[in-house]
Motif scaffolding. Sequence first.
Motif, PDB file in Angstrom:
ATOM      1  N   TRP A 167      -2.174   1.147   6.912  1.00  0.00           N
ATOM      2  CA  TRP A 167      -2.697  -0.644   6.918  1.00  0.00           C
ATOM      3  C   TRP A 167      -1.013  -0.615   6.311  1.00  0.00           C
ATOM      4  O   TRP A 167      -0.816  -2.420   6.311  1.00  0.00           O
ATOM      5  N   TRP A 168      -0.622   0.180   5.987  1.00  0.00           N
ATOM      6  CA  TRP A 168       0.220  -0.665   4.406  1.00  0.00           C
ATOM      7  C   TRP A 168       1.633  -1.183   5.789  1.00  0.00           C
ATOM      8  O   TRP A 168       2.076  -0.821   6.981  1.00  0.00           O
ATOM      9  N   SER A 169       1.845  -3.109   4.766  1.00  0.00           N
ATOM     10  CA  SER A 169       3.257  -4.203   6.476  1.00  0.00           C
ATOM     11  C   SER A 169       4.469  -3.663   5.256  1.00  0.00           C
ATOM     12  O   SER A 169       5.083  -2.861   4.421  1.00  0.00           O
ATOM     13  N   ASP A 182      -2.614  -6.988   2.051  1.00  0.00           N
ATOM     14  CA  ASP A 182      -2.148  -6.535   1.398  1.00  0.00           C
ATOM     15  C   ASP A 182      -1.078  -6.790  -0.654  1.00  0.00           C
ATOM     16  O   ASP A 182      -0.766  -5.567  -0.918  1.00  0.00           O
ATOM     17  N   THR A 183      -2.160  -7.659  -0.808  1.00  0.00           N
ATOM     18  CA  THR A 183      -2.560  -7.513  -2.065  1.00  0.00           C
ATOM     19  C   THR A 183      -3.683  -6.353  -2.924  1.00  0.00           C
ATOM     20  O   THR A 183      -3.348  -5.858  -3.613  1.00  0.00           O
ATOM     21  N   ALA A 184      -3.928  -6.021  -1.947  1.00  0.00           N
ATOM     22  CA  ALA A 184      -4.833  -5.172  -2.306  1.00  0.00           C
ATOM     23  C   ALA A 184      -4.691  -3.324  -2.036  1.00  0.00           C
ATOM     24  O   ALA A 184      -4.358  -3.018  -2.916  1.00  0.00           O
ATOM     25  N   LEU A 185      -3.424  -3.749  -1.363  1.00  0.00           N
ATOM     26  CA  LEU A 185      -3.093  -1.912  -0.844  1.00  0.00           C
ATOM     27  C   LEU A 185      -1.760  -2.094  -2.558  1.00  0.00           C
ATOM     28  O   LEU A 185      -1.732  -0.879  -2.436  1.00  0.00           O
ATOM     29  N   ILE A 186      -1.028  -3.334  -2.357  1.00  0.00           N
ATOM     30  CA  ILE A 186      -0.133  -2.957  -3.052  1.00  0.00           C
ATOM     31  C   ILE A 186      -0.554  -2.753  -4.904  1.00  0.00           C
ATOM     32  O   ILE A 186       0.243  -2.108  -5.698  1.00  0.00           O
ATOM     33  N   TRP A 187      -1.344  -3.326  -5.009  1.00  0.00           N
ATOM     34  CA  TRP A 187      -2.135  -3.466  -7.073  1.00  0.00           C
ATOM     35  C   TRP A 187      -2.475  -1.916  -6.735  1.00  0.00           C
ATOM     36  O   TRP A 187      -2.937  -1.188  -7.312  1.00  0.00           O
ATOM     37  N   THR A 188      -2.851  -1.291  -5.099  1.00  0.00           N
ATOM     38  CA  THR A 188      -3.104  -0.179  -5.726  1.00  0.00           C
ATOM     39  C   THR A 188      -2.589   0.742  -5.031  1.00  0.00           C
ATOM     40  O   THR A 188      -2.392   1.974  -6.010  1.00  0.00           O
ATOM     41  N   HIS A 189      -1.713   0.578  -5.097  1.00  0.00           N
ATOM     42  CA  HIS A 189      -0.242   1.435  -5.022  1.00  0.00           C
ATOM     43  C   HIS A 189       0.057   1.347  -5.897  1.00  0.00           C
ATOM     44  O   HIS A 189       0.500   2.997  -6.955  1.00  0.00           O
ATOM     45  N   VAL A 190       0.715   0.588  -7.015  1.00  0.00           N
ATOM     46  CA  VAL A 190       1.248   0.501  -8.261  1.00  0.00           C
ATOM     47  C   VAL A 190       0.392   1.055  -9.146  1.00  0.00           C
ATOM     48  O   VAL A 190       0.592   1.483  -9.964  1.00  0.00           O
ATOM     49  N   THR A 191      -1.047   1.182  -9.141  1.00  0.00           N
ATOM     50  CA  THR A 191      -2.200   1.766  -9.670  1.00  0.00           C
ATOM     51  C   THR A 191      -1.860   2.962 -10.109  1.00  0.00           C
ATOM     52  O   THR A 191      -1.844   3.827 -11.034  1.00  0.00           O
ATOM     53  N   ILE A 192      -2.008   3.669  -8.348  1.00  0.00           N
ATOM     54  CA  ILE A 192      -1.995   5.407  -8.564  1.00  0.00           C
ATOM     55  C   ILE A 192      -0.862   6.209  -8.917  1.00  0.00           C
ATOM     56  O   ILE A 192      -1.199   6.859  -9.329  1.00  0.00           O
ATOM     57  N   ILE A 193       0.491   5.010  -8.265  1.00  0.00           N
ATOM     58  CA  ILE A 193       1.196   5.950  -8.586  1.00  0.00           C
ATOM     59  C   ILE A 193       2.526   5.489  -9.571  1.00  0.00           C
ATOM     60  O   ILE A 193       3.277   5.885 -10.103  1.00  0.00           O
ATOM     61  N   TYR A 194       2.059   4.447 -10.579  1.00  0.00           N
ATOM     62  CA  TYR A 194       2.668   3.948 -11.965  1.00  0.00           C
ATOM     63  C   TYR A 194       2.183   3.922 -12.884  1.00  0.00           C
ATOM     64  O   TYR A 194       1.427   4.582 -13.836  1.00  0.00           O
ATOM     65  N   PHE A 195       0.428   2.460 -12.596  1.00  0.00           N
ATOM     66  CA  PHE A 195       0.330   2.067 -13.914  1.00  0.00           C
ATOM     67  C   PHE A 195      -0.824   3.554 -14.548  1.00  0.00           C
ATOM     68  O   PHE A 195      -0.662   3.279 -16.154  1.00  0.00           O
ATOM     69  N   LEU A 196      -1.935   3.858 -13.795  1.00  0.00           N
ATOM     70  CA  LEU A 196      -2.872   4.837 -14.080  1.00  0.00           C
ATOM     71  C   LEU A 196      -1.591   6.438 -15.187  1.00  0.00           C
ATOM     72  O   LEU A 196      -2.320   6.809 -15.716  1.00  0.00           O
ATOM     73  N   PRO A 197      -1.676   6.761 -13.966  1.00  0.00           N
ATOM     74  CA  PRO A 197      -0.875   8.208 -14.389  1.00  0.00           C
ATOM     75  C   PRO A 197       0.191   7.742 -16.165  1.00  0.00           C
ATOM     76  O   PRO A 197       0.301   8.318 -16.973  1.00  0.00           O
ATOM     77  N   CYS A 198       1.184   6.691 -15.776  1.00  0.00           N
ATOM     78  CA  CYS A 198       1.746   6.116 -17.382  1.00  0.00           C
ATOM     79  C   CYS A 198       0.787   6.511 -18.636  1.00  0.00           C
ATOM     80  O   CYS A 198       1.191   6.535 -19.644  1.00  0.00           O
ATOM     81  N   CYS A 199      -0.421   5.456 -17.966  1.00  0.00           N
ATOM     82  CA  CYS A 199      -1.715   5.949 -18.902  1.00  0.00           C
ATOM     83  C   CYS A 199      -1.939   6.762 -19.474  1.00  0.00           C
ATOM     84  O   CYS A 199      -1.824   6.493 -20.735  1.00  0.00           O
ATOM     85  N   ILE A 200      -2.054   8.183 -18.620  1.00  0.00           N
ATOM     86  CA  ILE A 200      -1.948   9.318 -19.124  1.00  0.00           C
ATOM     87  C   ILE A 200      -1.426   9.878 -19.750  1.00  0.00           C
ATOM     88  O   ILE A 200      -1.756  10.282 -21.191  1.00  0.00           O
ATOM     89  N   LEU A 252      12.432   5.749 -13.789  1.00  0.00           N
ATOM     90  CA  LEU A 252      13.014   5.871 -12.892  1.00  0.00           C
ATOM     91  C   LEU A 252      11.775   5.027 -11.713  1.00  0.00           C
ATOM     92  O   LEU A 252      12.573   4.326 -10.665  1.00  0.00           O
ATOM     93  N   TRP A 253      10.869   4.893 -12.160  1.00  0.00           N
ATOM     94  CA  TRP A 253       9.768   4.393 -11.379  1.00  0.00           C
ATOM     95  C   TRP A 253       9.661   3.276 -11.512  1.00  0.00           C
ATOM     96  O   TRP A 253       8.333   1.486 -11.023  1.00  0.00           O
ATOM     97  N   ALA A 254       9.845   1.955 -13.084  1.00  0.00           N
ATOM     98  CA  ALA A 254       9.696   1.248 -13.795  1.00  0.00           C
ATOM     99  C   ALA A 254      10.249  -0.186 -12.909  1.00  0.00           C
ATOM    100  O   ALA A 254       9.138  -1.018 -12.245  1.00  0.00           O
ATOM    101  N   PRO A 255      11.798   0.185 -12.203  1.00  0.00           N
ATOM    102  CA  PRO A 255      12.184  -1.062 -11.353  1.00  0.00           C
ATOM    103  C   PRO A 255      11.473  -0.911 -10.098  1.00  0.00           C
ATOM    104  O   PRO A 255      11.499  -2.095  -9.550  1.00  0.00           O
ATOM    105  N   ARG A 256      10.980   0.401  -9.483  1.00  0.00           N
ATOM    106  CA  ARG A 256      10.677   0.184  -8.011  1.00  0.00           C
ATOM    107  C   ARG A 256       8.997  -1.171  -7.960  1.00  0.00           C
ATOM    108  O   ARG A 256       8.642  -1.898  -7.469  1.00  0.00           O
ATOM    109  N   THR A 257       8.545  -0.926  -8.799  1.00  0.00           N
ATOM    110  CA  THR A 257       6.862  -1.003  -9.187  1.00  0.00           C
ATOM    111  C   THR A 257       7.198  -2.854  -9.487  1.00  0.00           C
ATOM    112  O   THR A 257       6.723  -3.779  -9.245  1.00  0.00           O
TER     113      THR A 257
END
Length: 361
Positions: A167-169, A182-200, A252-257
């Motif tokens: 259901w991504w717009s 949209d807000t929930a999907l965007i925050w889920t996306h940036v958390t899974i794709i960037y914030f959580l792995p970068c913290c690890i 490389l993924w910081a600008p997109r986030t």
Amino acid sequence: MIDWPNGTVPSQWEDESSAQERSECVLAYIPVVYYSTLLCVGVPVNILTLVALYRLSVRTQKALYVYLLALTGSDILSQLFIIFVGFLLETAMFHRDVPVLLLRSVSMMEFSANHASIWATVPLTVDRYVALCHPLLHRQISYPARARRIIAVVLILALVSGVPFFWWSDMWRVNRAPNNLDTALIWTHVTIIYFLPCCIFLVLNSLIILRLRKRQRQPMCQDESRQQLAVPGKLGKTTAMLLAVTSVFAVLWAPRTAVVLYHLYVYSVHNDWRVHLAYDLANMLAMLNTAVNFFLYCFVSKPFRAAVRDVLLFRWGPLHPRHPLHHQRTAANASTSSVFSSKRSQREVTPLSPKRCMATG
């Protein structure tokens, strides 16, 4: 995910005013040329990487190469789904002929492949942390069979995590403000794709660096300390490879986030050509991450360069040792001979008892 403007929704669904307010693509045909070049170079390079890593995995029987194989395979899937299907076919060729259901299904697979590509690096980081900070535990739990099971779990979770993004717009087509979904999907996306792995990556890499510095400061006085300090020397290149892969991903993924969050809270990609341009460039940088690992491996790892050279020169030598049982037997014989020799040396060193001296006298 590459969110380029497409016409999957019929034109009567959009009024003329929204069509006039839509931001224009400043880069014109540059993204088409860029993604075509990235696909033509990235896929063969990743296939070459896959073959070289497979040979190293079979030859060395190390879990490290199993994780790198999973990372390379996920990069190939990301290139095929995101660049080839998501951008070149849907956007550059098909335009308005793509059904909405097909578009949403491809979008779900794009997110799944992207999540797998990034999260395949997490078990590799954990494996390197355990190898350096807990070497005895690493010898017990790190082997190819366990690594394959871990990768299978990661791939299943990545596939499941891509389902909500059905259901991504499309940021290019939707001219309304982002709603709660949209807000929930965007925050889920940036958390899974960037914030959580970068913290690890940040936590584990910091612990690895601190551990290496601590071992370098220890004096080499005893044989045990020498054996312990030999570990960082052997794993130095592997650690450098890990740090390079995770650092390149974070850059490389910081600008997109940042652009995605700017689209959510400040100004829409649909209306501002500057945000449109920033999002184009950010997507191009993010997709570059799927093709640079080969060059990082070649720069850091000498065994990988040798394996690539063998593949390019068609040197298909034996992957397994020719006589594994013979080596095991020789090792066993060496151990038994060492035991007997130690017993003999003990007999020679120990003095004879008085009774045996009188008997011999």
